[in-house]
Enzyme design. Structure first.
Site, PDB file in Angstrom:
ATOM      1  N   HIS A  88       0.828  -1.214   0.000  1.00 21.36           N
ATOM      2  CA  HIS A  88       0.000   0.000   0.000  1.00 21.36           C
ATOM      3  C   HIS A  88       0.860   1.259   0.000  1.00 21.36           C
ATOM      4  O   HIS A  88       0.359   2.345  -0.272  1.00 21.36           O
ATOM      5  CB  HIS A  88      -0.983  -0.004   1.179  1.00 21.36           C
ATOM      6  CG  HIS A  88      -0.336  -0.233   2.507  1.00 21.36           C
ATOM      7  ND1 HIS A  88       0.171  -1.449   2.883  1.00 21.36           N
ATOM      8  CD2 HIS A  88      -0.121   0.589   3.556  1.00 21.36           C
ATOM      9  CE1 HIS A  88       0.676  -1.347   4.114  1.00 21.36           C
ATOM     10  NE2 HIS A  88       0.513  -0.131   4.531  1.00 21.36           N
ATOM     11  N   GLY A 133       0.370  -6.329  -1.790  1.00 24.39           N
ATOM     12  CA  GLY A 133      -0.884  -5.683  -1.436  1.00 24.39           C
ATOM     13  C   GLY A 133      -1.714  -6.582  -0.527  1.00 24.39           C
ATOM     14  O   GLY A 133      -2.545  -6.098   0.230  1.00 24.39           O
ATOM     15  N   SER A 134      -1.468  -7.876  -0.618  1.00 22.65           N
ATOM     16  CA  SER A 134      -1.957  -8.763   0.435  1.00 22.65           C
ATOM     17  C   SER A 134      -0.791  -8.880   1.397  1.00 22.65           C
ATOM     18  O   SER A 134       0.276  -9.405   1.048  1.00 22.65           O
ATOM     19  CB  SER A 134      -2.353 -10.121  -0.127  1.00 22.65           C
ATOM     20  OG  SER A 134      -2.803 -10.933   0.934  1.00 22.65           O
ATOM     21  N   LEU A 135      -0.968  -8.379   2.598  1.00 22.36           N
ATOM     22  CA  LEU A 135       0.172  -8.222   3.505  1.00 22.36           C
ATOM     23  C   LEU A 135       0.770  -9.555   3.944  1.00 22.36           C
ATOM     24  O   LEU A 135       0.105 -10.585   3.916  1.00 22.36           O
ATOM     25  CB  LEU A 135      -0.252  -7.376   4.707  1.00 22.36           C
ATOM     26  CG  LEU A 135      -0.499  -5.905   4.328  1.00 22.36           C
ATOM     27  CD1 LEU A 135      -1.193  -5.151   5.447  1.00 22.36           C
ATOM     28  CD2 LEU A 135       0.821  -5.225   3.975  1.00 22.36           C
ATOM     29  N   ASP A 194       4.884  -2.942  10.057  1.00 16.12           N
ATOM     30  CA  ASP A 194       4.776  -3.617  11.352  1.00 16.12           C
ATOM     31  C   ASP A 194       3.451  -4.366  11.500  1.00 16.12           C
ATOM     32  O   ASP A 194       3.405  -5.442  12.083  1.00 16.12           O
ATOM     33  CB  ASP A 194       5.007  -2.648  12.521  1.00 16.12           C
ATOM     34  CG  ASP A 194       4.209  -1.359  12.432  1.00 16.12           C
ATOM     35  OD1 ASP A 194       3.606  -1.076  11.376  1.00 16.12           O
ATOM     36  OD2 ASP A 194       4.193  -0.606  13.433  1.00 16.12           O
ATOM     37  N   ARG A 246       0.815 -39.858  -8.933  1.00 14.85           N
ATOM     38  CA  ARG A 246       1.810 -39.130  -8.127  1.00 14.85           C
ATOM     39  C   ARG A 246       3.195 -39.723  -8.351  1.00 14.85           C
ATOM     40  O   ARG A 246       4.199 -39.024  -8.355  1.00 14.85           O
ATOM     41  CB  ARG A 246       1.418 -39.117  -6.650  1.00 14.85           C
ATOM     42  CG  ARG A 246       1.322 -40.473  -5.998  1.00 14.85           C
ATOM     43  CD  ARG A 246       0.963 -40.359  -4.515  1.00 14.85           C
ATOM     44  NE  ARG A 246       0.662 -41.657  -3.938  1.00 14.85           N
ATOM     45  CZ  ARG A 246       1.158 -42.114  -2.799  1.00 14.85           C
ATOM     46  NH1 ARG A 246       1.966 -41.371  -2.072  1.00 14.85           N
ATOM     47  NH2 ARG A 246       0.833 -43.312  -2.341  1.00 14.85           N
ATOM     48  N   GLU A 306       3.223 -24.163   3.724  1.00 16.88           N
ATOM     49  CA  GLU A 306       2.774 -24.128   2.332  1.00 16.88           C
ATOM     50  C   GLU A 306       2.777 -22.708   1.776  1.00 16.88           C
ATOM     51  O   GLU A 306       2.998 -22.500   0.577  1.00 16.88           O
ATOM     52  CB  GLU A 306       1.377 -24.738   2.206  1.00 16.88           C
ATOM     53  CG  GLU A 306       1.317 -26.233   2.535  1.00 16.88           C
ATOM     54  CD  GLU A 306       1.279 -26.539   4.023  1.00 16.88           C
ATOM     55  OE1 GLU A 306       1.138 -25.585   4.830  1.00 16.88           O
ATOM     56  OE2 GLU A 306       1.390 -27.724   4.388  1.00 16.88           O
ATOM     57  N   ASP A 326      -7.212 -42.220   5.535  1.00 20.23           N
ATOM     58  CA  ASP A 326      -6.766 -41.044   6.292  1.00 20.23           C
ATOM     59  C   ASP A 326      -7.898 -40.073   6.603  1.00 20.23           C
ATOM     60  O   ASP A 326      -7.777 -39.232   7.492  1.00 20.23           O
ATOM     61  CB  ASP A 326      -5.643 -40.309   5.541  1.00 20.23           C
ATOM     62  CG  ASP A 326      -4.263 -40.827   5.941  1.00 20.23           C
ATOM     63  OD1 ASP A 326      -4.153 -41.474   7.001  1.00 20.23           O
ATOM     64  OD2 ASP A 326      -3.308 -40.584   5.189  1.00 20.23           O
TER      65      ASP A 326
END
Lengths: 620, 620
Positions: A69, A115-117, A147, A309, A357, A414
């Site tokens: 920003h 912009g995405s902190l 901060d 996989r 991730e 799982d």
């Protein structure tokens, strides 16, 4: 003029321009720009090594505005560097201007969107990994952080990984202006707390007054000496510093100064000026990269059982053998995704990201900014952890290859926490993305190779269970295509499937063949873009269509097929089989059947469409 | 038998049962269970206060297995507590058994699902917030964490928030067994590093040998004394401890012992036994909660301009006045989402989560586990940060209300990083979710109230810009319904829209009315479940349908409408207007138009469908 006076003058210009541009735009973040103006003045005119005429120079430093920003400040720096005119600066935030509300790589000197902190430092880790371990060049990665964003866990993932990987070439400049959007931060000006935290993670921490130009200079010099330890410069600053009417005041986040106030502030700062800085260029060093060879993909025998996989791991290793720019990352499950094959073969080009991730995707963004071709893998379910990073990677116009393994209920015992059941929806809804979902090992290998050439965010979904190899190794699977597994002129219905359900579809087709019902089977391995032509043809020729997918009913293959058919005439009778109830544990076969997506259910759906054909079919 | 001997015996049983259950299942995580068996034996028989006959008792302690893969240990504890039989224990991981591969609230003593690592402590923060600030009861929240998951940033969000909110009632038991899935963790047995990090964030840290039963007991006693400072017990353990053939060995993560090894290990541990523990019950204290009153929702005048985010704030505050169990959370943007109205009116029921969206959603999960009705808000774009938590909340069968503001390109100048363009896709693909997208203030208020009564994950999408109030305050908007804004027998096409594009649709309808083309306008405010009946009727009656949405083309309203129409006959001619190119900055009007979703484009789409009506329309 002394160096300090020069810096003071430059900082005043950066402040003035931040105010002018935002007031002209009528919106934006001047106060967040002003707190960091001194920090950036000294960086630009004293420490940054960057060739603005050659933004792709491999030895350029990297500057990431994690507090995106503060873009007015960044654009003011570009003006001071002589690459953005004053008139261009004043187009901030207007339609068509590359000077957007937050930085994006629509400008040549911006490498990644922010912009995405909480994302910039994690991306910086990727760039610094490239510098230290791949390029082996002395460039430095500077990240300007706010901060407020230190509350994002992703920042601590970055801090841990930077220390673990000994990224002395990474410097975080923390602008501690005490105020967030809606009020004070948790720590306000408690800079010792930030320092203690960073040190506990293995960083060197320097606390300074962020408006003391000499102190800033000394801190940068200290950071530049670091070799194996990343340095954080914790700069106590005042939000809006230099514009008295807003300085250190609440309720001034993200607001342009009214015209009167702006004029007053600009006047107090000495008025508009056009100082230009000769930014120091990097040494002209370039990384050595071997030329790419042609890939010898693994080949699997038709009829064998091989998990997709497994084929991902084999193919990635094969690709790595001939493409030196291919790198791999994984989130501590490389023995499940089979990224471990690459890791063992090319340890220098593999980065273990542990169970982080967000950091994994961010590092991939940083690596591709340096021209590498990253493949990042984890369970499909856990890529949801990084969705904001994937979304922003698209804004960054990044080229990423992501692999999500263990898709769907077919993982078995799982249970639902490990099942990727929303990944197709999530990845389809990423700007410009490609979504691939192979059903056999040879197809997987082909697609893994194709991914390397594809721009944008490319996602590959793999399956835990072994599935039969049904395609020959030399069959081609273009992105945007499909494979018609079985077709005849007599087909009375079509099944569209991908991945594990393709095999259920084949079983259903065989069952129905025994009942005299000819069914077409389409393997929609390219979920986005999808093969509209083949689907429409099948809809038109067979008049009835069943989609079966191991995914929630929303946003996945079923929706993709409907969107492809939406304008087709006639529209086929249609049934969508997908997961609609929260699964539990069980064997893969049991769970596929319980979810209503097994061969038995597919055959039943087709019989049901046959039963309801009647006059409606004729009228079509 | 001495206390220590009792614990040793209990721990041996927990180990034996973890081995037996997983070997019987043929899969699962015995080694991860064994490392924590001593920790859990002492907890169950000495510190946990929990009435297994009354799992909903408000003063029960809470035990969250953040390392959910250790579920065999948890289920063995349930057997030791006398609520799961030995036969039930051996149904682990089989179809229909509530003993799933990872814990889920299909068992009455499991409150939240785990299995995606790094979530348990953050959820525990929510429970501890409830205990300290809302219930004001002395119950304690115990979270068993694994060392691998400390790499997740969300853990550090939890650690920061727990200290900030002085959650002395929260204890983290960290099982440092050194080994992850694929190899050693970053810190291995460096427990001083974990302690230093936790302390730097304001926690009390206790390092112990996790197999020293007396030390474990002392550590718990120390934690129980804490009042304002959360305590982390950093327990050095050995993975697989008690089963010599796998103890502290790599490549034994997530693998059941072969039958022979299992028998040997069980024998060495003294064989199977049926010890039952009388778990200490909590004091019979209950929170005082005022009864709910009936809500007086805000009312807006038709024709006024009010942003739906503004109405969210007003309605939430109104709801809070009469529903004492309603609580609110926000991610440091409450002056943008307007959650600040609630925060100011009921500060004791508002939790500022700062810029930590994962923690925000996790805290909401924890709060709802204690019967509260949380509303959590941030920008729609930033909810992507918490997608894994939202996904897992569905597995937790949690009741959450999420509000994402600043949806779509219509936010204007701030640019794509701040635009929620994938939230509808993301939220539709959550198991059992509800997705709402109001277009006016009165509708928003009604939906905010309805959300309180709705189970599962309920998402409300709000708009930054002011939009005209078009509905009367007393109009009802049931979830699953739609509002037909304009309809006649002469309608030749239908526009389906929601939120900001509904107003564009109305403008287009008015334009076309002037051209003699009657158009139906449907407000699909309930995107999931969607009003299939009304959509099908419109498709059938008008034969042509345009969907316009401020969202990527994939997974949103367009896909929802197509899924609703998929089996309808006849299928209408169809055009989908959505965002298909990465937007930049601009005014809201400019960006809506540039994205092709403005009134002009909607009218154009309808004209185009009219032009191509021809014989096809007749045949339908």
């Amino acid at each position: 003029m002394s160096q300090i006076e020069q810096w003071r003058e430059l900082a005043a210009q950066l402040r003035v321009d931040s105010i002018r541009a935002t007031t002209q735009a009528g919106s934006g973040h001047p106060t967040s720009s002003l707190s960091a103006a001194d920090l950036m003045a000294v960086l630009l005119d004293g420490h940054l090594r960057y060739d603005f005429q050659d933004p792709k120079h491999p030895n350029n430093d990297h500057l990431v505005f994690s507090k995106g920003h503060a873009s007015p400040l960044l654009f003011a720096m570009f003006k001071a560097a002589g690459v953005v005119s004053d008139a261009e600066l004043l187009t901030l935030r207007t339609l068509g201007s590359p000077l957007e509300g937050h930085p994006a790589p629509v400008l040549p000197w911006v490498e990644v969107a922010t912009g995405s902190l909480g994302q910039g430092l994690a991306i910086g880790v990727g760039m610094a990994l490239a510098g230290r371990y791949l390029d082996k060049l002395p460039y430095r990665v500077w990240v300007l952080s706010g901060d407020s964003e230190m509350a994002e866990g992703s920042v601590w993932e970055a801090i841990e990984h930077a220390a673990f990987y000994k990224l002395g070439n990474l410097t975080c400049i923390l602008d501690v202006n005490r105020l967030g959007q809606r009020g004070p931060t948790m720590l306000e000006w408690n800079t010792p707390a930030y320092a203690a935290r960073a040190r506990s993670f293995g960083w060197e921490a320097v606390e300074i007054d962020g408006h003391d130009l000499a102190a800033v200079d000394r801190a940068y010099a200290q950071a530049e000496k670091a070799t194996d330890v990343p340095v954080i410069i914790i700069a106590r600053t005042r939000k809006g510093n230099g514009a008295a009417m807003v300085e250190d005041k609440e309720n001034w986040h993200g607001k342009a100064l009214p015209k009167d106030d702006a004029e007053k502030a600009v006047a107090a700062l000495g008025g508009a000026r056009q100082v230009t800085v000769a930014v120091r260029k990097p040494d002209d060093r370039r990384p050595s990269r071997a030329p790419a060879g042609s890939v010898a993909l693994p080949a699997y025998k038709i009829g064998d059982s091989v998990a997709t996989r497994r084929a991902y791991g084999d193919a990635l290793k094969a690709l790595g053998a001939v493409r030196p720019e291919v790198v791999a990352l994984d989130g501590e499950v490389n023995n499940s995704t089979y990224a471990e094959d690459f890791a063992k073969a090319y340890p220098a080009r593999y980065f273990e990201m542990y169970i982080a991730e967000q950091q994994m995707v961010a590092a991939a963004v940083g690596l591709q900014a340096r021209g590498y071709v990253p493949y990042a893998s984890t369970f499909a379910a856990f890529l949801t952890r990084a969705y904001d990073f994937i979304r922003m990677a698209a804004v960054s116009r990044a080229n990423l290859r992501l692999c999500g393994s263990h898709a769907g209920v077919s993982i078995g015992q799982d249970g639902p926490s490990q099942m990727g059941l929303e990944d197709l929806a999530m990845m389809r809804a990423v700007g410009g993305s490609t979504v691939l979902y192979p059903c056999d090992a040879n197809q997987t290998a082909q697609l893994v190779a194709s991914m390397a050439e594809r721009g944008g965010i490319v996602y590959l979904r793999t399956t835990r269970e072994k599935t039969p190899v049904i395609y020959a190794p030399d069959q081609r699977f273009p992105i945007g295509g499909s494979a018609v597994v079985r077709a005849s002129d007599r087909d009375r219905a079509t099944v569209v499937a991908a991945g594990i359900t393709l095999h259920e579809a084949i079983t259903a087709q065989q069952t129905l063949a025994g009942e005299g019902i000819a069914v077409r089977v389409i393997d929609a391995y390219s979920v986005k873009p999808i093969d509209q032509r083949t689907l429409r043809q099948a809809a038109s020729e067979t008049g009835a269509l069943v989609v079966a997918e191991d995914h929630w009913a929303e946003g996945g293959l079923g929706d993709a097929v409907l969107a492809a058919l939406a304008a087709s005439e006639p529209f086929p009778r249609f049934i969508h089989l997908a997961v609609r109830v929260m699964p539990g544990s069980g064997t893969p076969e049991e769970l596929l059947d319980a979810a209503g997506i097994s061969a038995r259910h597919i055959a039943g759906a087709i019989r049901s469409l046959m039963a309801h054909a009647g006059p409606a079919q004729v009228s079509r």
